[in-house]
Scaffold this motif. Structure first.
Motif, PDB file in Angstrom:
ATOM      1  N   TYR A  78       0.854  -1.184   0.000  1.00  0.00           N
ATOM      2  CA  TYR A  78       0.000   0.000   0.000  1.00  0.00           C
ATOM      3  C   TYR A  78       0.886   1.228   0.000  1.00  0.00           C
ATOM      4  N   TRP A  79       0.484   2.233  -0.734  1.00  0.00           N
ATOM      5  CA  TRP A  79       1.259   3.459  -0.813  1.00  0.00           C
ATOM      6  C   TRP A  79       0.689   4.493   0.158  1.00  0.00           C
ATOM      7  N   HIS A  80       1.571   5.180   0.864  1.00  0.00           N
ATOM      8  CA  HIS A  80       1.187   6.177   1.861  1.00  0.00           C
ATOM      9  C   HIS A  80       2.052   7.415   1.680  1.00  0.00           C
ATOM     10  N   GLU A  81       1.592   8.494   2.285  1.00  0.00           N
ATOM     11  CA  GLU A  81       2.392   9.708   2.289  1.00  0.00           C
ATOM     12  C   GLU A  81       3.582   9.510   3.228  1.00  0.00           C
ATOM     13  N   VAL A  82       4.715  10.071   2.861  1.00  0.00           N
ATOM     14  CA  VAL A  82       5.925   9.941   3.672  1.00  0.00           C
ATOM     15  C   VAL A  82       5.693  10.523   5.065  1.00  0.00           C
ATOM     16  N   GLN A  83       4.969  11.632   5.163  1.00  0.00           N
ATOM     17  CA  GLN A  83       4.710  12.249   6.463  1.00  0.00           C
ATOM     18  C   GLN A  83       3.975  11.286   7.387  1.00  0.00           C
ATOM     19  N   SER A  87       5.542  10.229  11.023  1.00  0.00           N
ATOM     20  CA  SER A  87       4.857  10.588  12.265  1.00  0.00           C
ATOM     21  C   SER A  87       4.733   9.390  13.203  1.00  0.00           C
ATOM     22  N   THR A  88       4.795   8.172  12.675  1.00  0.00           N
ATOM     23  CA  THR A  88       4.702   6.975  13.519  1.00  0.00           C
ATOM     24  C   THR A  88       6.041   6.282  13.713  1.00  0.00           C
ATOM     25  N   HIS A  89       7.102   6.723  13.031  1.00  0.00           N
ATOM     26  CA  HIS A  89       8.418   6.090  13.136  1.00  0.00           C
ATOM     27  C   HIS A  89       9.474   7.157  13.424  1.00  0.00           C
ATOM     28  N   ARG A  90       9.535   7.592  14.656  1.00  0.00           N
ATOM     29  CA  ARG A  90      10.490   8.641  15.038  1.00  0.00           C
ATOM     30  C   ARG A  90      11.944   8.208  14.830  1.00  0.00           C
ATOM     31  N   GLU A  91      12.205   6.892  14.866  1.00  0.00           N
ATOM     32  CA  GLU A  91      13.579   6.408  14.717  1.00  0.00           C
ATOM     33  C   GLU A  91      14.122   6.619  13.316  1.00  0.00           C
TER      34      GLU A  91
END
Length: 116
Positions: A78-83, A87-91
């Motif tokens: 699935y394609w998602h926005e990079v933002q 926002s869910t992967h601070r690392e």
């Protein structure tokens, strides 16, 4: 024999009885050296494995990004926005960098990489 067992339970790695045989003592010292060398080798390999794990963790957070829409693909295609991802992967760290063309005000001059 009870003294030997008690000593080993208390933390001794080996024992020598008196009078001792010089050849046996030399052999026991060589065994101790081998144990120390193995321990040192294991410690070195453990550090290398820990470093590899850190690098692997960093690599897990690299994103497949579409060059057209700048969306990213997840593990189930699935394609998602990079933002959304960031926002869910601070690392993932600081991902935004301005390219040299944009820094120089030439954003319209982007060219495809040259094939060698």
């Amino acid at each position: 024999m009870a003294d030997i067992v008690s000593g080993l339970h208390s933390g001794a790695d080996d024992y020598v009885t008196k009078p001792f045989d010089p050849e046996e003592l030399r052999a026991r010292v060589r065994v101790g050296e081998r144990v120390l060398n193995l321990q040192s080798s294991l410690s070195t390999k453990l550090v290398a494995l820990e470093n590899a794990l850190v690098n692997e963790h960093v690599l897990q957070h690299l994103l497949p990004v579409c060059p057209s829409c700048k969306g990213h693909r997840d593990n189930v295609e699935y394609w998602h926005e990079v933002q959304d991802y960031l926002s869910t992967h601070r690392e993932a760290g600081d991902y935004q960098q301005i390219c040299l063309h944009c820094q120089n005000g030439n954003s319209s001059k982007h060219t495809a990489p040259q094939k060698s």
